[in-house]
Design a protein around this motif. Structure first.
Motif, PDB file in Angstrom:
ATOM      1  N   TYR A  15      11.400  16.320   4.131  1.00 39.87           N
ATOM      2  CA  TYR A  15      10.334  16.280   3.130  1.00 39.87           C
ATOM      3  C   TYR A  15       9.006  15.861   3.754  1.00 39.87           C
ATOM      4  O   TYR A  15       7.959  16.451   3.474  1.00 39.87           O
ATOM      5  N   ARG A  46      13.964  11.220  -4.884  1.00 43.68           N
ATOM      6  CA  ARG A  46      13.028  11.473  -6.002  1.00 43.68           C
ATOM      7  C   ARG A  46      11.960  10.377  -6.086  1.00 43.68           C
ATOM      8  O   ARG A  46      10.804  10.656  -6.401  1.00 43.68           O
ATOM      9  N   GLN A  49       9.588  11.137  -3.255  1.00 39.50           N
ATOM     10  CA  GLN A  49       8.825  12.340  -3.591  1.00 39.50           C
ATOM     11  C   GLN A  49       7.707  12.028  -4.581  1.00 39.50           C
ATOM     12  O   GLN A  49       6.599  12.533  -4.433  1.00 39.50           O
ATOM     13  N   GLU A  50       7.989  11.209  -5.563  1.00 46.75           N
ATOM     14  CA  GLU A  50       6.969  10.876  -6.556  1.00 46.75           C
ATOM     15  C   GLU A  50       5.801  10.128  -5.924  1.00 46.75           C
ATOM     16  O   GLU A  50       4.639  10.418  -6.194  1.00 46.75           O
ATOM     17  N   ASN A  53       3.937  12.718  -3.804  1.00 42.28           N
ATOM     18  CA  ASN A  53       3.214  13.673  -4.653  1.00 42.28           C
ATOM     19  C   ASN A  53       1.952  13.044  -5.231  1.00 42.28           C
ATOM     20  O   ASN A  53       0.901  13.691  -5.287  1.00 42.28           O
TER      21      ASN A  53
END
Length: 136
Positions: A15, A46, A49-50, A53
């Motif tokens: 990622y 997750r 990732q948040e 992001n």
């Protein structure tokens, strides 16, 4: 590769490689080849990732640093960037931030978010790892 067959380090490296075009990233891991169960790994991914992001969308950061450490009973995710930051007085929690907080709560963890204008963002996330390992 499927999350079931990958270790957490592999998933996070993949990622971070994807977002490397946006920021200079530094990833440090104290993870050994610990085999966490799939739901736990997915929740951790997750959460990361948040955070990333939000950095891409809002922070205008040039550098990010993600560090993961484990102890016998805890996993610690430490994140910081050199982005715009924000005043906690003017912070409105968006859906992504709420979802991240709920994921951490569901894992019986807790987090601290620190930021101020011009100083970037710093997260400290602690999550217990008891009962989160794959059974052999």
């Amino acid at each position: 590769p499927l999350i079931e067959s990958c270790h957490l380090n592999e998933i996070l490296h993949g990622y971070l490689d994807q977002i490397a075009t946006h920021q200079t990233t530094l990833y440090q891991s104290g993870l050994t080849e610990i085999n966490f169960n799939t739901p736990f790994k997915l929740s951790l991914v997750r959460i990361v990732q948040e955070i990333l992001n939000n950095t891409i969308k809002h922070a205008d950061a040039k550098h990010i640093h993600l560090s993961i450490r484990t102890s016998r009973n805890w996993i610690a995710l430490l994140y910081k960037d050199d982005g715009k930051g924000f005043s906690s007085q003017h912070f409105s929690e968006g859906l992504g931030q709420r979802n991240m907080g709920m994921r951490i709560d569901l894992l019986n963890g807790h987090y601290k978010l620190k930021s101020s204008p011009g100083k970037g963002v710093h997260y400290t996330i602690l999550i217990p790892t008891i009962n989160q390992y794959e059974k052999n």
